[in-house]
Write a protein that holds these residues in place. Structure first.
Motif, PDB file in Angstrom:
ATOM      1  N   GLU A  91       0.912  -1.111  -0.082  1.00 35.77           N
ATOM      2  CA  GLU A  91      -0.034   0.034  -0.029  1.00 35.77           C
ATOM      3  C   GLU A  91       0.803   1.207   0.068  1.00 35.77           C
ATOM      4  O   GLU A  91       1.934   1.375   0.721  1.00 35.77           O
TER       5      GLU A  91
ATOM      6  N   ALA B 299       0.587   5.915  -0.359  1.00 37.68           N
ATOM      7  CA  ALA B 299      -0.103   7.000  -0.394  1.00 37.68           C
ATOM      8  C   ALA B 299       0.514   7.814  -1.354  1.00 37.68           C
ATOM      9  O   ALA B 299       1.557   8.323  -1.320  1.00 37.68           O
TER      10      ALA B 299
ATOM     11  N   ILE C 276      -3.783  10.009  -1.680  1.00 34.79           N
ATOM     12  CA  ILE C 276      -4.879   9.077  -1.645  1.00 34.79           C
ATOM     13  C   ILE C 276      -4.179   7.577  -1.474  1.00 34.79           C
ATOM     14  O   ILE C 276      -3.263   7.420  -2.011  1.00 34.79           O
ATOM     15  N   PRO C 277      -4.897   6.617  -0.852  1.00 35.96           N
ATOM     16  CA  PRO C 277      -4.276   5.317  -0.609  1.00 35.96           C
ATOM     17  C   PRO C 277      -4.583   4.477  -1.706  1.00 35.96           C
ATOM     18  O   PRO C 277      -5.506   4.362  -2.236  1.00 35.96           O
ATOM     19  N   ILE C 278      -3.322   3.804  -2.523  1.00 33.67           N
ATOM     20  CA  ILE C 278      -3.461   2.822  -3.306  1.00 33.67           C
ATOM     21  C   ILE C 278      -2.525   1.661  -3.135  1.00 33.67           C
ATOM     22  O   ILE C 278      -1.947   1.712  -2.156  1.00 33.67           O
TER      23      ILE C 278
ATOM     24  N   ARG D 109      -8.389  -0.991  -3.366  1.00 35.35           N
ATOM     25  CA  ARG D 109      -7.813  -0.368  -3.979  1.00 35.35           C
ATOM     26  C   ARG D 109      -7.411  -0.466  -5.407  1.00 35.35           C
ATOM     27  O   ARG D 109      -7.412  -1.879  -5.983  1.00 35.35           O
TER      28      ARG D 109
ATOM     29  N   TRP E 132      -7.855   6.739 -13.771  1.00 34.51           N
ATOM     30  CA  TRP E 132      -8.391   6.452 -12.378  1.00 34.51           C
ATOM     31  C   TRP E 132      -9.824   7.157 -12.246  1.00 34.51           C
ATOM     32  O   TRP E 132     -10.254   7.921 -13.159  1.00 34.51           O
TER      33      TRP E 132
ATOM     34  N   LEU F  88     -12.223   8.494  -9.203  1.00 36.08           N
ATOM     35  CA  LEU F  88     -12.173   9.010  -7.728  1.00 36.08           C
ATOM     36  C   LEU F  88     -13.669   9.355  -7.081  1.00 36.08           C
ATOM     37  O   LEU F  88     -14.325   9.735  -8.010  1.00 36.08           O
ATOM     38  N   ARG F  89     -13.957   8.929  -6.051  1.00 34.85           N
ATOM     39  CA  ARG F  89     -15.081   9.345  -5.170  1.00 34.85           C
ATOM     40  C   ARG F  89     -14.998  10.741  -4.998  1.00 34.85           C
ATOM     41  O   ARG F  89     -14.143  11.317  -4.930  1.00 34.85           O
TER      42      ARG F  89
ATOM     43  N   ASP G  21     -14.860  12.133  -2.220  1.00 39.03           N
ATOM     44  CA  ASP G  21     -13.857  12.224  -0.967  1.00 39.03           C
ATOM     45  C   ASP G  21     -12.523  12.015  -1.292  1.00 39.03           C
ATOM     46  O   ASP G  21     -11.774  12.119  -0.642  1.00 39.03           O
TER      47      ASP G  21
ATOM     48  N   THR H 189     -11.162   9.523  -2.556  1.00 42.68           N
ATOM     49  CA  THR H 189     -10.517   7.951  -2.532  1.00 42.68           C
ATOM     50  C   THR H 189     -10.806   7.171  -3.856  1.00 42.68           C
ATOM     51  O   THR H 189     -11.805   7.428  -4.515  1.00 42.68           O
ATOM     52  N   PRO H 190      -9.968   6.332  -4.585  1.00 43.41           N
ATOM     53  CA  PRO H 190     -10.040   5.932  -5.826  1.00 43.41           C
ATOM     54  C   PRO H 190     -10.990   4.436  -5.952  1.00 43.41           C
ATOM     55  O   PRO H 190     -11.390   3.884  -4.853  1.00 43.41           O
TER      56      PRO H 190
END
Length: 439
Positions: free
Chosen positions: A44, A46, A56-58, A143, A171, A173-174, A176, A178-179
């Motif tokens: 993981e 960021a 963002i975390p991926i 993710r 990508w 994205l939401r 917020d 986050t992906p």
């Protein structure tokens, strides 16, 4: 922005694919020619996409130490040590390296459990632009899973001054930030594209400098076109295999998900910036520039036209009259396609081929959306409509329009069991697989 790849819609994008198919150091554990080691980690991370944007975390596949691409030489024997630090199983998927039977995911290499580590060894018999990813088991994950380019340099000199990798990824994205991983409904989230993890990438060159661009479509569902305006773009290789060199029509190259194009571009004699555009079938957008610096030229005149890249040993001709012929319908459980996690050699293969004989596949797409087909283990020729010839290049991936059939041919030179992949060009569409045998 206005559509600068004039008149190019989704259907023309795919038609263009059928018609034209269209310097970093390597992290090594040993530096001498012979056996070379690369450490890979699924982990993981960021990241921030764009300046001033929140991280963002991926989940990523990265080399250790991290590099934008792993670079090796043809003739190397590669040992990979891969550590899975994700909370889910992972399997390393190779794209474009033919005949690497011991690395074939799922059929030979089972998924790596969380916290586990393994090694793989394979000889690099081909030069070209290849790809590693973890996407076979990536649908619906927490993710998204970006890819990692693998560059294998020719053992013979190539007439270029510089080598530039452009890994393009998509990508969703939401609100917020986050992906959204592929295989999940994006609920109207627009696509966002990056080049080597950034929103844009500029390349600066001197007049008459020759660049080798390695364009990689790391998008998981979207066919794209890339265009370098006002310069000649000479296509030298597709999907890691040398082609008969040809000029990209209007400077535009079409790539399916996972597709790769090696193109030579000679920088203009005059200072200035040339846009590099991406078109996804709906709109064009800039993803970078080729900037010719206001300084003395690298040489007085442009280099002469480059010869074809050295062959990787694929046959010059295929005997279609003696070919084994099979029809494969893409997508859907009724056609034998299943999710990758469920594939097993106990299930019937899509076809069984005899070792050493040509194979012709009729690929039909009865679905409502264009579908991407990817062949493991071998490269193929795209056949002309009446099977009386083929396009002058090799591919491992092709997009097939809804309701259409394409015919491909390959030499079944690598014994073993190999995957075939199918996925519709829809973010929420499932990735599906079957397998075939060469015996």
């Amino acid at each position: 922005m206005p559509d600068k790849i004039s008149g190019l819609d989704r259907r023309e994008l795919l038609a263009g694919l059928a018609a034209t198919a269209l310097g970093q150091s390597a992290p090594r554990l040993a530096s001498a020619r012979g056996r070379n080691g690369v450490a890979l980690e699924a982990t993981e991370l960021a990241i921030a996409i764009g300046s001033g944007q929140p991280e963002i975390p991926i989940w990523v596949l990265r080399s250790s130490p991290p590099e934008p691409a792993v670079r090796l030489m043809k003739g190397d024997e590669l040992e990979i040590a891969i550590q899975n630090n994700l909370p889910v199983p992972a399997v390393l998927n190779w794209r474009g390296v033919d005949g690497a039977r011991l690395t074939e995911p799922l059929l030979v290499r089972p998924p790596l459990p969380p916290g586990a580590k393994e090694s793989q060894v394979t000889p690099l018999r081909q030069a070209g632009t290849f790809l590693w990813d973890l996407q076979l088991l990536g649908d619906g994950m927490a993710r998204p899973l970006p890819a990692l380019p693998l560059i294998v340099a020719e053992s013979e000199p190539v007439a270029v001054d510089r080598d530039e990798v452009f890994l393009i990824e998509e990508w969703r994205l939401r609100p917020d930030g986050t992906p959204i991983a592929p295989g999940i409904e994006p609920n109207g989230a627009p696509p966002l594209y990056t080049v080597n993890g950034r929103l844009t990438r500029d390349v600066t060159a001197r007049a008459h400098e020759r660049l080798r661009f390695r364009f990689i479509n790391g998008c998981q569902r979207t066919v794209i076109a890339l265009k370098i305006e006002d310069l000649e773009v000479r296509v030298m290789a597709l999907d890691g295999e040398p082609a008969e060199p040809f000029l990209a029509r209007n400077g535009a190259m079409v790539l399916p998900p996972g597709g790769r194009v090696d193109a030579f571009v000679d920088a203009s004699a005059l200072p200035g910036a040339t846009p590099i555009l991406l078109h996804n079938g709906q709109e064009a957008r800039p993803i970078g520039q080729l900037v010719v610096a206001d300084q003395s030229p690298l040489r007085d005149t442009p280099l002469p036209l480059a010869p074809a890249l050295p062959s990787n040993g694929l046959p010059g001709k295929l005997d279609l009259k003696s070919a084994q012929r099979f029809d494969v319908t893409l997508g859907g459980a009724k056609s034998g396609w299943i999710r990758p996690a469920k594939v097993a050699l106990s299930a019937p293969p899509a076809f069984r081929a005899k070792l050493g004989r040509p194979v012709v596949l009729g690929l039909s797409n009865p679905g409502e959306k264009p579908t991407i087909f990817h062949l493991h283990g071998h490269h193929f020729r795209l056949l002309d409509r009446f099977d009386d010839g083929w396009k002058p290049y090799w591919l491992d991936t092709i997009a097939i329009e809804s309701g259409q059939t394409q015919r491909i041919a390959f030499a079944a030179d690598h014994a073993g069991s190999w995957l075939i992949e199918s996925v519709a060009t829809d973010w929420a569409a499932p990735r599906l697989v079957r397998w075939y045998s060469v015996e």
